[in-house]
Write an enzyme that holds these catalytic residues in place. Sequence first.
Site, PDB file in Angstrom:
ATOM      1  NE  ARG A  74      35.453  72.593  10.897  1.00  0.00           N
ATOM      2  CZ  ARG A  74      36.622  72.936  11.458  1.00  0.00           C
ATOM      3  NH1 ARG A  74      37.731  72.368  11.052  1.00  0.00           N
ATOM      4  NH2 ARG A  74      36.673  73.848  12.412  1.00  0.00           N
ATOM      5  CB  SER A 119      -1.820  31.413  33.461  1.00  0.00           C
ATOM      6  OG  SER A 119      -0.658  30.777  33.951  1.00  0.00           O
TER       7      SER A 119
END
Length: 464
Positions: free
Chosen positions: A23, A410
């Site tokens: 099932r 950065s």
Amino acid sequence: MTTTASLPGRVGAVVLAAGKGTRFRSERPKVLHAVAGRTMLRWVLEALRPLGLQRVAVVVGHHGDDVRAEAETAGLDGLVVVHQAEQRGTGHAVRVAADAGVLDGLDTVLVLPGDVPLLNAAPLGVLLASHAGQAATLLTTELDDPTGYGRVLRDADGRVERIVEDRDADEAQRAVREVGTSVYAFAGGELAGALAALRSDNVQGEEYLTDVVELLRPVAAVRADATVVAGVNDRRQLADAGAVLRRRILDTLMRDGVTVVDPAATYVGPDVVVRPDAVLLPGTHLEGGTRVEADAVVGPDSRLVDAVVQRGATVGHSVLLGASVGPGAVVGPFAYLRPGVRLEAGAKAGSFVEMKQTVVGENSKVPHLSYLGDATVGRDVNVGAGTITCNYDGRAKHPTVIEDGAFIGSDTMLVAPVRVGARAVTGAGSAITKDVSPAALAVERAQQRTVPGYADRGTSEEGS
Ligand code: UD1
Ligand code: CA
């Protein structure tokens, strides 16, 4: 916790785990489907663990090697695996175990299906305690909708007579709401004889274990709550069982002092540790051996697998796999911290930051849009937005070291292997390929050229 120490004799168990689970409509055997952080089989074995049984026989068949491997990872004392080559029914499965001799010498044999993940040791303790003097004792439950279960048929005096399977039951029998749970205690000596007498003249053509009930006397029954003994036969029941198990885990945490803002939207595995005064916000998934310490806040919408979050740290909208977050450190939103990452006290891994195999020292910040891999970052370092460790040259991974107090401009590319010394600075947009000495400035980029009036230059026909 009840243990068999109080019971006379030797007690063992048979766990039935050979079936396919039709099932489920799955290639994977049913008992290997996971629910709330464990396979169903593992939940059943964990329910047995506190009982300290002499022997635990797991009957495997469909994908038997996989089921065997999962049974063995539980590391339970007395574990033996028995192979049922053909799945000819629950009774046949127990008979195969008996024929293999693994039940020899046991005074009491517990039988459990492999698909009852909600079970824990408490009802098993009650079952064993009620079993004294019985040939068989059944664990039963009452269901509003008993469809699919074997019905418990009792005589006029309320004594159990037998169990009839749903598919073999008539209309009157189907109306019975008391069902068998496939959990039993049997007197060892009498079980073998009853198994030998089983036949398969029923709708499914199988040897039903339920049929031994009418062959054994005396038989008793103990009722348990459906929330502990419900079987899982399909994926809807799997999800329902998951909700119950998760809620159980969360209830324990809340009772012990953890704030869970929305239990319906919080997922905590069975081996996770969360200390009192931690807060779990909605959408939090804590898996594996994750540990969250006091005053930490996790969530919303975060997944932590084998991660550690120390006191007072916060983790939001992030994914952590095997990462460790120090006291008061901040993670997220939208950070991805992979195995080998350790943020020390007060460090930060901010938005759109990915790290792997990297240590970030005390109070160092990696606030935005960075990738750090195979890096060692000292304390009080600032890593500017867009910084990337170029740790992989296509063949091997190389380390990057950033010493205490350095300032990484950065958009710095740190081409590893490379070292930036203490208090050194890198200029924004630099590709750093050589070591930078302490306190130095390293800039690597073309000189800026400025062309005055560029925008006014001949872009239209007239101007040219
Ligand atoms: C079984 C019971 C039913 C009970 C229900 C409770 C029988 C015949 N029926 O039905 O009365 O109400 O459990 O949940 O016992 N297995 C094997 N080998 C086999 C067949 C099954 O190991 O040959 C294992 C399965 O893997 C499973 C367990 O036995 O873990 C139970 O089998 P399942 O098919 O789920 O039985 P149910 O139909 O639920
Ligand atoms: Ca079942």
